[in-house]
Design an enzyme around this catalytic site. Structure first.
Site, PDB file in Angstrom:
ATOM      1  CG  ASP A 174      -8.220  -3.045  -3.243  1.00 21.92           C
ATOM      2  OD1 ASP A 174      -9.416  -2.726  -3.245  1.00 21.92           O
ATOM      3  OD2 ASP A 174      -7.301  -2.231  -3.429  1.00 21.92           O
TER       4      ASP A 174
ATOM      5  CG  HIS B  79      -1.964   1.056   1.210  1.00 17.69           C
ATOM      6  ND1 HIS B  79      -1.792   2.296   1.776  1.00 17.69           N
ATOM      7  CD2 HIS B  79      -3.209   1.063   0.665  1.00 17.69           C
ATOM      8  CE1 HIS B  79      -2.875   3.022   1.585  1.00 17.69           C
ATOM      9  NE2 HIS B  79      -3.748   2.306   0.921  1.00 17.69           N
TER      10      HIS B  79
END
Length: 445
Positions: free
Chosen positions: A381, A324
């Site tokens: 996700d 991320h």
């Protein structure tokens, strides 16, 4: 592409290339990122905070992730709301107005949303049923822009009260539009039966989605709660993420709210942003098909090596769902969804698949650390695609659910930026080309 265009493009790429070292020479931040990967500050906000590292003596130190909505830990919001309905609506109120609603305020806000579920008269027939689309993200952009036409008052108004009203209207109507456009798509392009349920004002947004999507309109309490928490976790993620920054950039010109939200949807469509949940799901299905759901950790690690060596899946070298831009040691949203996904997987008889995901994430994190020497984590996700699949939500809608959750964040940041910054976003770029004289047409070779 014609040979002439190919030749012209090739020459352009040769003559007009920008060397990578020029970015450093002129202190240009690629992707608005600093050298240590942190984001360049472009604004101030009191809406949410994303914490993935800390600074000690100017040095970035990896840390466990935290996400705050209006100063309140999202993990606390979720952990203290087990079994409750309307948590997404509660968070929408928090993000828009800055404080948690009491019972009376929440009841009023729920009713305001419920009374805005209904689409304008004949809108379903004229705008959705008559104009099916294969790409539902593009279709949703069109429909949000179409809402400009149906605005009962001044659609261009930038008054704060008007923006709140328009924003709440979109928060309520976008889930309905998403479900109806999907039903229209599969009817026209997949030869499926057309099932259109009437709106039920007694349902939460999460319940409404499941009710409208399913031909029998049925869902369990746990299914609705899991989807509600998914929406809650997507509600906002600071002002620096691409789609929220896009909304502020567009809105800063003074344009209407519908144009800004439509632009944000376009931003979220990309696989590097909201489209990542679908990329994860495809990657994991390919992995299970390749090595089997019961593969041991060593076999999973070998497959991850192949992915990173660009020898499997889409040959991009990317392990989707891992890593991320801000979070390092953990993504709090992924931790919450991992727990919810595990509970749902047990209820639906998909626990083996869930365990494969967990082992895959563990091995991917270890392999990336070994290769690159950096700490990464599973991001939000990674589990959302599996959750949506277990809920029976089609792949077409994965990124659209992200839109449904994030609309409130876009609206809040647009309003905040107008109130306290209110300047057109206008950064600069450095010209690094040469200065040349104009050559008359007849003198050119």
């Amino acid at each position: 592409m014609s040979e002439f265009v190919k030749k012209s493009l090739k020459k352009s790429l040769e003559d007009e290339s920008i060397k990578n070292e020029l970015y450093k020479e002129y202190s240009v931040k690629k992707g608005l990122r600093n050298e240590d990967g942190t984001g360049v500050l472009v604004g101030l906000t009191r809406i949410s905070d994303v914490v993935g590292y800390r600074k000690v003596d100017g040095k970035k130190i990896d840390d466990y992730g935290k996400l705050y909505y209006r100063g309140i830990l999202v993990s606390d919001i979720v952990s203290k709301s087990e079994g409750r309905r309307y948590m997404f609506e509660e968070v929408c109120f928090l993000i828009l107005f800055g404080h948690l609603p009491n019972r009376q305020e929440l009841e009023i806000f729920k009713n305001i949303i419920a009374h805005r579920y209904e689409l304008p008269d004949r809108y379903l027939e004229h705008s959705i049923l008559n104009f099916p689309s294969k790409n539902l993200m593009n279709k949703l952009q069109q429909e949000v822009l179409m809402m400009y036409r149906y605005d009962k008052y001044d659609p261009d108004s930038r008054d704060t009260w008007d923006l709140i009203e328009k924003g709440i209207n979109l928060i309520a109507k976008i889930p309905v539009i998403v479900c109806y456009t999907y039903a229209t798509k599969i009817h026209n392009f997949d030869n499926a039966s057309l099932v259109i349920h009437h709106i039920d004002p007694n349902l939460s947004i999460a319940e409404q989605i499941l009710y409208l999507l399913r031909p029998d309109g049925k869902y369990t309490k746990q299914e609705a709660e899991v989807l509600d928490r998914c929406l809650l976790l997507h509600a906002d993620h600071g002002g620096g993420n691409n789609s929220t920054f896009t909304s502020v950039v567009i809105s800063s010109t003074g344009t209407d709210l519908y144009s800004a939200i439509s632009g944000s949807i376009g931003s979220l469509k990309g696989p590097r942003h909201g489209g990542a949940n679908l990329a994860v799901r495809k990657q994991m299905l390919a992995a299970i098909d390749e090595i089997g759901i019961d593969a041991d950790d060593r076999t999973i690690r070998k497959l991850i090596k192949r992915i990173m060596d660009k020898d499997f899946n889409d040959n991009s070298g990317l392990v989707y769902g891992i890593g991320h831009a801000v979070y390092t040691l953990s993504d709090p949203r992924a931790e919450i969804l991992e727990k919810k996904c595990g509970e749902l997987a047990i209820e639906k008889g998909r626990h083996d698949e869930f365990l494969f995901y967990k082992r895959f994430a563990k091995e991917a994190i270890a392999e990336i650390h070994e290769r690159k020497g950096i700490n990464v984590c599973a991001n939000v996700d990674f589990y959302t695609g599996l959750i949506y699949d277990i809920l029976g939500i089609p792949e077409d809608l994965y990124t659209l659910l992200f839109v449904i959750g994030r609309t409130v964040g876009w609206v809040a940041h647009i309003i905040e930026d107008q109130l306290y910054s209110n300047r057109i976003v206008r950064p600069a770029t450095k010209y690094v080309g040469s200065i040349r004289p104009y050559i008359p047409l007849d003198d050119r070779e």
